[in-house]
Design an enzyme around this catalytic site. Structure first.
Site, PDB file in Angstrom:
ATOM      1  N   GLY A 150     -36.806 -22.588 -39.386  1.00 25.22           N
ATOM      2  CA  GLY A 150     -38.082 -23.010 -39.973  1.00 25.22           C
ATOM      3  C   GLY A 150     -39.179 -23.106 -38.937  1.00 25.22           C
ATOM      4  N   GLY A 151     -39.867 -24.264 -38.934  1.00 28.09           N
ATOM      5  CA  GLY A 151     -40.981 -24.469 -38.017  1.00 28.09           C
ATOM      6  C   GLY A 151     -40.578 -24.317 -36.561  1.00 28.09           C
ATOM      7  N   GLY A 196     -53.429  12.107 -27.126  1.00 29.91           N
ATOM      8  CA  GLY A 196     -53.898  10.744 -27.362  1.00 29.91           C
ATOM      9  C   GLY A 196     -53.166   9.747 -26.486  1.00 29.91           C
ATOM     10  CB  ALA A 197     -49.673   9.565 -25.320  1.00 30.37           C
TER      11      ALA A 197
HETATM   12  C1  HXC Z   1     -32.875 -33.341 -41.230  1.00 29.43           C
HETATM   13  C2  HXC Z   1     -31.204 -32.092 -40.253  1.00 29.43           C
HETATM   14  C3  HXC Z   1     -31.929 -30.899 -40.496  1.00 29.43           C
HETATM   15  C4  HXC Z   1     -33.199 -31.008 -41.134  1.00 29.43           C
HETATM   16  C5  HXC Z   1     -30.133 -30.401 -39.453  1.00 29.43           C
HETATM   17  N1  HXC Z   1     -30.095 -31.720 -39.625  1.00 29.43           N
HETATM   18  N2  HXC Z   1     -31.234 -29.871 -39.986  1.00 29.43           N
HETATM   19  N3  HXC Z   1     -31.679 -33.296 -40.609  1.00 29.43           N
HETATM   20  N4  HXC Z   1     -33.632 -32.251 -41.471  1.00 29.43           N
HETATM   21  N5  HXC Z   1     -33.990 -29.953 -41.322  1.00 29.43           N
HETATM   22  C6  HXC Z   1     -29.079 -32.660 -39.160  1.00 29.43           C
HETATM   23  C7  HXC Z   1     -27.767 -32.497 -39.884  1.00 29.43           C
HETATM   24  O1  HXC Z   1     -27.766 -33.229 -41.067  1.00 29.43           O
HETATM   25  C8  HXC Z   1     -26.802 -33.056 -38.855  1.00 29.43           C
HETATM   26  O2  HXC Z   1     -26.851 -34.457 -38.887  1.00 29.43           O
HETATM   27  C9  HXC Z   1     -27.414 -32.642 -37.532  1.00 29.43           C
HETATM   28  O3  HXC Z   1     -28.788 -32.355 -37.805  1.00 29.43           O
HETATM   29  C10 HXC Z   1     -26.776 -31.392 -36.973  1.00 29.43           C
HETATM   30  O4  HXC Z   1     -26.786 -30.406 -37.976  1.00 29.43           O
HETATM   31  P1  HXC Z   1     -25.469 -29.603 -38.409  1.00 29.43           P
HETATM   32  O5  HXC Z   1     -25.772 -28.919 -39.688  1.00 29.43           O
HETATM   33  O6  HXC Z   1     -24.275 -30.489 -38.361  1.00 29.43           O
HETATM   34  O7  HXC Z   1     -25.347 -28.586 -37.209  1.00 29.43           O
HETATM   35  P2  HXC Z   1     -25.009 -27.036 -37.263  1.00 29.43           P
HETATM   36  O8  HXC Z   1     -23.785 -26.805 -38.074  1.00 29.43           O
HETATM   37  O9  HXC Z   1     -24.984 -26.600 -35.844  1.00 29.43           O
HETATM   38  O10 HXC Z   1     -26.213 -26.326 -38.013  1.00 29.43           O
HETATM   39  C11 HXC Z   1     -27.497 -26.416 -37.487  1.00 29.43           C
HETATM   40  C12 HXC Z   1     -28.504 -25.780 -38.477  1.00 29.43           C
HETATM   41  C13 HXC Z   1     -28.319 -26.429 -39.889  1.00 29.43           C
HETATM   42  C14 HXC Z   1     -28.276 -24.267 -38.558  1.00 29.43           C
HETATM   43  C15 HXC Z   1     -29.894 -26.036 -37.896  1.00 29.43           C
HETATM   44  O11 HXC Z   1     -28.287 -27.840 -39.733  1.00 29.43           O
HETATM   45  C16 HXC Z   1     -29.389 -26.048 -40.837  1.00 29.43           C
HETATM   46  O12 HXC Z   1     -29.390 -24.945 -41.411  1.00 29.43           O
HETATM   47  N6  HXC Z   1     -30.341 -26.966 -41.025  1.00 29.43           N
HETATM   48  C17 HXC Z   1     -31.448 -26.721 -41.945  1.00 29.43           C
HETATM   49  C18 HXC Z   1     -32.411 -25.804 -41.278  1.00 29.43           C
HETATM   50  C19 HXC Z   1     -33.625 -25.521 -42.111  1.00 29.43           C
HETATM   51  O13 HXC Z   1     -33.552 -24.892 -43.166  1.00 29.43           O
HETATM   52  N7  HXC Z   1     -34.699 -25.999 -41.625  1.00 29.43           N
HETATM   53  C20 HXC Z   1     -35.980 -25.630 -42.203  1.00 29.43           C
HETATM   54  C21 HXC Z   1     -36.698 -26.853 -42.531  1.00 29.43           C
HETATM   55  S1  HXC Z   1     -38.194 -26.332 -43.234  1.00 29.43           S
HETATM   56  P3  HXC Z   1     -25.517 -35.318 -38.684  1.00 29.43           P
HETATM   57  O14 HXC Z   1     -25.998 -36.721 -38.742  1.00 29.43           O
HETATM   58  O15 HXC Z   1     -24.593 -34.937 -39.781  1.00 29.43           O
HETATM   59  O16 HXC Z   1     -24.998 -34.930 -37.317  1.00 29.43           O
HETATM   60  C22 HXC Z   1     -39.250 -26.053 -41.960  1.00 29.43           C
HETATM   61  C23 HXC Z   1     -40.593 -25.634 -42.448  1.00 29.43           C
HETATM   62  C24 HXC Z   1     -41.629 -25.705 -41.408  1.00 29.43           C
HETATM   63  O17 HXC Z   1     -38.958 -26.200 -40.851  1.00 29.43           O
HETATM   64  C25 HXC Z   1     -42.773 -24.927 -41.905  1.00 29.43           C
HETATM   65  C26 HXC Z   1     -43.746 -24.612 -40.876  1.00 29.43           C
HETATM   66  C27 HXC Z   1     -44.555 -23.427 -41.259  1.00 29.43           C
END
Ligand code: HXC
Length: 507
Positions: free
Chosen positions: A167-168, A397-398
């Site tokens: 994401g961000g 052109g290159a």
């Molecule tokens: C809150 C989050 C989180 C999130 C991960 N965690 N992503 N908490 N918000 N976005 C937490 C998990 O719950 C977990 O907590 C800890 O972080 C580690 O994550 P895991 O999943 O256990 O680790 P891993 O298996 O290594 O996977 C990592 C990951 C996955 C690939 C990043 O967590 C994931 O896909 N997260 C979501 C990513 C996502 O879609 N983000 C986009 C958000 S939207 P615990 O307590 O269990 O250890 C965005 C929009 C911005 O960013 C827009 C700007 C233009």
């Protein structure tokens, strides 16, 4: 409480903070082959140079307040004596995710870096926007992106991807100047494998979706692929060593700057491939070149070398791949690099051995016109010292696009074997003498003869030199000396551009 009690209390709080997400999560991080955020900082910076900012900042959200540093460490220190500012996501704390406070910490350190004109380094290891904090997380990203843009061209911004960034957490790196990745432990994607499967049904693992290989070879989102985190961090230090820092003391050209080997590195037959990296390294101080994006658009090489201790940004055709022709990706890669060099007062060295823009439906339909125009734009726009060395062919052109005199090169040197023409001799002869060749008793022989005549009359460097498009025709072995002298001569170059808000580069 006595002062000693206060200090004991502070020490206890600090030690909790420095332990990040705790021993279990830290060892989980190690088991994945990753360092913790603090270990990364220690490895990157000069010993004992780190000063942390806002270590006690915490989220306003109930339930998240005790999270160490709100999942990010920010501060400043030095790398080989040069000041740098940084943030490091702490994946062991709330997955390094970005909430309101976390974002404010990063924005504050970016502001300090910009005010002090020092490089900003982001060590990224984050799950993106913190879901619990909702829209304030999104807002936080907005503040960071805006700063990435405002400070673009003001301070070098470097991103190191050291975990699964989503994401961000990937848009900010995309707005910075250079992105480094570590193989197998770092990924970048807007939406991860689980979301993709849910939405489209496609199945893919994280590394295949957004690992270092994909972003360094295919997408072009990354500039450096390291085997390990430490290698990625060391590469950042190397990159910084090329960026101007304070007053440089360049060394003047010397007799020993002659490089006889250059004579033999480029094959006489203009269709024969060779590796331009050998030429670049032979020109450089200590035979050293920092290759940027070496696996993407391999038909063009960009990176840094030193010439008489002065850094120059190199843009070179690579005849080993696609004969060194210009493609969509090559134009994108080179243009961005040229603009970085121009923004940070790094002189440019263009090394041309280019047959043209790559012909093909895929290139045309993909927008080679629009993308190729970026290269023209970037070279023409740049006001830093610009020197071009034509080491074999420069067609069509290159030729113009590879920093020709007309597009704004301060100096153009050509080797005596250079061929500067609208197209290769054979193609030109086929068009000019097509009817004659067809009517001849021996078309192949006539074609060869006509090609030789065209080549002799038109395609050497002398005609271009006679018209002032080439400043001098030089022997390969004297190239290094000539370049050092050229950049010395151009060291105080000033060039004005028409006053305007900003141009409109074809994006
Ligand atoms: C809150 C989050 C989180 C999130 C991960 N965690 N992503 N908490 N918000 N976005 C937490 C998990 O719950 C977990 O907590 C800890 O972080 C580690 O994550 P895991 O999943 O256990 O680790 P891993 O298996 O290594 O996977 C990592 C990951 C996955 C690939 C990043 O967590 C994931 O896909 N997260 C979501 C990513 C996502 O879609 N983000 C986009 C958000 S939207 P615990 O307590 O269990 O250890 C965005 C929009 C911005 O960013 C827009 C700007 C233009």
């Amino acid at each position: 409480m006595s002062m000693s009690d206060h200090i004991r209390n502070l020490n206890e709080k600090r030690s909790l903070l420095t332990n990040g997400g705790g021993t279990v999560r830290n060892s989980k991080q190690h088991k994945k082959g990753k360092l913790t955020a603090r270990e990364r900082i220690t490895y990157l910076l000069d010993k004992d140079s780190f000063s942390e900012l806002h270590p006690f900042a915490e989220s306003r959200m109930p339930g998240l307040q005790s999270a160490a540093g709100d999942g990010v460490i920010t501060g400043y220190g030095t790398i080989e004596g040069r000041p740098v500012y940084l943030f490091a996501h702490d994946f062991t704390v709330l997955g390094g995710t970005l909430g309101e406070t976390h974002a404010k910490k990063i924005a504050a350190v970016m502001d300090l870096a910009a005010k002090n004109k020092a490089p900003m380094i982001g060590l990224n290891d984050s799950g993106g926007a913190r879901i619990q904090e909702g829209v304030v997380s999104l807002d936080g990203y907005g503040h960071i992106f805006r700063r990435n843009v405002l400070y673009s061209g003001v301070i070098p911004q470097i991103s190191v991807i050291l975990g699964p960034c989503a994401g961000g957490a990937v848009y900010s790196p995309a707005l910075t100047d250079f992105t480094f990745m570590a193989e197998n432990t770092s990924q970048m994607f807007i939406t991860g494998p689980k979301v993709i499967e849910h939405v489209t049904g496609e199945q893919i693992d994280a590394e295949s979706l957004g690992g270092a290989g994909i972003h360094n070879v295919v997408s072009g989102n990354a500039h450096y692929s390291a085997k390990t985190e430490k290698e990625a961090l060391s590469a950042v230090k190397t990159l910084l060593s090329y960026l101007p820092h304070g007053a440089e003391t360049p060394s003047p050209a010397k007799k020993e700057d002659a490089r006889p080997l250059l004579h033999t590195l480029v094959p006489a037959d203009s269709s024969k491939p060779y590796d331009v990296l050998h030429v670049i390294k032979e020109l450089a101080d200590d035979g050293t070149f920092f290759d940027i994006q070496p696996y993407f658009a391999k038909n063009i090489v960009v990176g840094f070398l030193k010439l008489g201790r002065r850094t120059a940004g190199v843009v070179a055709s690579q005849p080993k791949h696609l004969a060194g022709s210009l493609t969509i990706d090559a134009a994108d890669k080179a243009s961005r690099f040229i603009r970085f060099c121009d923004a940070f007062h790094i002189p440019l060295l263009t090394i041309a051995d280019v047959p043209g823009f790559l012909p093909g439906i895929q290139q045309e339909h993909g927008g080679i016109i629009r993308h190729g125009a970026k290269l023209l734009y970037a070279f023409a726009e740049a006001t830093v010292p610009k020197v071009t060395l034509i080491i074999r062919k420069a067609y069509g052109g290159a030729y113009v696009a590879m920093n020709s005199k007309a597009i704004g090169a301060d100096l153009v040197f050509a080797w005596p074997n250079a061929e500067i023409a609208v197209m290769g001799a054979e193609g030109a002869a086929s068009i000019l003498y097509g009817k004659e060749i067809k009517a001849s008793d021996d078309p192949e022989k006539t074609k060869r003869e006509k090609t030789a005549i065209y080549q002799k009359e038109n395609s050497g460097p002398y005609r271009a030199a006679a018209c002032g498009m080439v400043d001098d025709i030089i022997r390969p072995e004297e190239s290094r000396k000539k370049l050092i002298q050229a950049y010395d001569m151009l060291a105080h170059k000033e060039e004005e551009r028409p006053k305007k808000k900003h141009g409109n580069i074809p994006l």
